[in-house]
Design a protein around this motif. Structure first.
Motif, short mmCIF file in Angstrom:
data_model
loop_
_atom_site.label_atom_id
_atom_site.label_comp_id
_atom_site.label_asym_id
_atom_site.label_seq_id
_atom_site.Cartn_x
_atom_site.Cartn_y
_atom_site.Cartn_z
N ARG A 14 24.93 11.74 22.79
CA ARG A 14 23.84 10.96 22.21
C ARG A 14 23.70 9.60 22.88
O ARG A 14 24.68 9.01 23.32
CB ARG A 14 24.10 10.75 20.71
N HIS A 43 18.02 19.74 17.64
CA HIS A 43 17.85 19.02 18.90
C HIS A 43 18.52 19.77 20.05
O HIS A 43 17.91 19.97 21.11
CB HIS A 43 18.45 17.62 18.80
N ILE A 78 22.25 8.25 12.85
CA ILE A 78 23.47 9.04 13.01
C ILE A 78 24.66 8.09 13.02
O ILE A 78 24.71 7.13 13.80
CB ILE A 78 23.49 9.85 14.33
N GLN A 133 19.96 18.69 11.81
CA GLN A 133 19.05 17.97 12.71
C GLN A 133 19.57 18.02 14.14
O GLN A 133 18.83 18.32 15.08
CB GLN A 133 18.93 16.51 12.26
N LEU A 134 20.86 17.73 14.31
CA LEU A 134 21.44 17.72 15.65
C LEU A 134 21.43 19.11 16.27
O LEU A 134 21.21 19.25 17.48
CB LEU A 134 22.87 17.17 15.59
N ALA A 161 20.75 7.65 18.61
CA ALA A 161 21.29 7.28 17.30
C ALA A 161 21.05 5.82 17.01
O ALA A 161 21.55 4.94 17.71
CB ALA A 161 22.79 7.57 17.26
N THR A 188 19.07 13.17 21.52
CA THR A 188 19.21 12.40 20.29
C THR A 188 19.55 10.96 20.62
O THR A 188 20.50 10.70 21.36
CB THR A 188 20.32 12.97 19.39
N ASN A 224 14.32 12.16 20.14
CA ASN A 224 14.09 11.80 18.75
C ASN A 224 15.14 10.79 18.35
O ASN A 224 16.35 11.05 18.46
CB ASN A 224 14.18 13.05 17.86
N GLN A 225 14.70 9.62 17.89
CA GLN A 225 15.63 8.57 17.48
C GLN A 225 15.82 8.66 15.96
O GLN A 225 14.86 8.53 15.20
CB GLN A 225 15.07 7.19 17.86
N SER A 234 10.58 9.23 16.36
CA SER A 234 11.71 8.69 15.61
C SER A 234 11.60 9.18 14.17
O SER A 234 10.49 9.26 13.62
CB SER A 234 11.68 7.16 15.67
#
Length: 292
Positions: free
Chosen positions: A243, A194, A181, A190-191, A203, A201, A177-178, A157
């Motif tokens: 997400r 991923h 968003i 970041q997105l 959120a 992702t 990965n938390q 995270s």
């Protein structure tokens, strides 16, 4: 992983979905519901009641953390619900004092005792704490727990691409990965990272905090078109973007509304309209400097 969240949210004609998928696969056989219940900053009886109510309302994904100081209350809510543990996807996270190959096992033992469960579906490193320099060791410890079947999946995270690259350099492929968003804080770089590396992702704070964007015409317009609340439109945007979303609510009506986002779909133009709300603002907390 065999299916990303993006693949799990295919859409049909605008305003409707055909056989909507409500889950994604993080790893072989590990399926996560795309909408979960966030529990921060609830504690005590509020957290217990919210969790029990959410499960009664159909939630099968509950998210908590050591640092929320509510794992015991969340566990009590699960027990009060009467749900079979195997029907629930439970996520928690651990703090930096447990960063290390062997310390992670201690974190697992403490978390499961607080929650009253024998295993975890998803166990996350809450913050990278790069100045401490031990998150790679923590991730290695998590992979061992997964190999032993104590956790079904592991993840991180608040990890930036630079942190994720360190894990990759150590031969560790991150499933999820938390990160923060919402329509105004979309973290496109970041997105993109991923997406490029097959990382799902999740959120947190998916509806923001002040919620000012909920009154934007690009949100209220589709809401009127599909007879949905602004929050439902934004949550639909989250899951339709591929997400997992973890909104927090203790309110019975809002819980049900937040979960009910799979019976309609936004058009490409409507999705683009919400995408355009991004302000370029960074997350509230910089994970190179903040952590616990």
């Amino acid at each position: 992983m065999t299916e990303t969240a993006a693949e799990a949210t295919g859409t049909a004609a605008p305003g409707t979905t055909a056989e909507p998928r409500t889950t994604a696969e993080l790893a072989p056989g590990v399926v996560i519901p795309l909408i979960g219940l966030g529990t921060w900053p609830m504690a005590g009886g509020e957290a217990t009641g919210a969790v029990a109510r959410a499960i009664a309302n159909g939630y099968r994904h509950i998210d908590t953390a050591e640092n929320y100081n509510n794992e015991e209350a969340v566990g009590e809510g699960i027990r009060r619900s009467g749900i079979d543990r195997g029907d629930l996807f439970l996520t928690t996270k651990f703090n930096r004092q447990w960063h290390g190959r062997t310390a992670v096992r201690e974190a697992f033992g403490a978390a499961t005792r607080r929650l009253g469960t024998e295993y975890l579906d998803l166990f996350l490193i809450h913050w990278p704490n790069p100045s401490q320099g031990r998150f790679v060791e923590a991730a290695e410890g998590l992979t061992r727990l997964a190999e032993e079947g104590l956790i079904r999946c592991w993840g991180v995270s608040n990890f930036k691409p630079a942190h994720l690259r360190e894990l990759q350099a150590a031969g560790l492929e991150v499933p999820v990965n938390q990160v923060q968003i919402d329509p105004e804080t979309q973290q496109p770089d970041q997105l993109a990272f991923h997406r490029g590396h097959g990382i799902v992702t999740a959120a947190y704070s998916p509806l923001g905090r002040n919620g000012s964007f909920l009154s934007a015409p690009v949100v209220t317009g589709p809401g009127a078109e599909y007879d949905r609340t602004p929050a439902q439109v934004v949550l639909r945007w989250q899951v339709q973007s591929g997400r997992v979303a973890i909104p927090k609510s203790a309110d019975d009506r809002r819980q049900r509304e937040n979960l009910d986002v799979f019976g309609f779909a936004l058009t490409e133009a409507e999705m683009a309209g919400i995408d355009a709300l991004d302000t370029g603002a960074p997350p509230r907390l910089d994970s190179d400097e903040f952590g616990h």
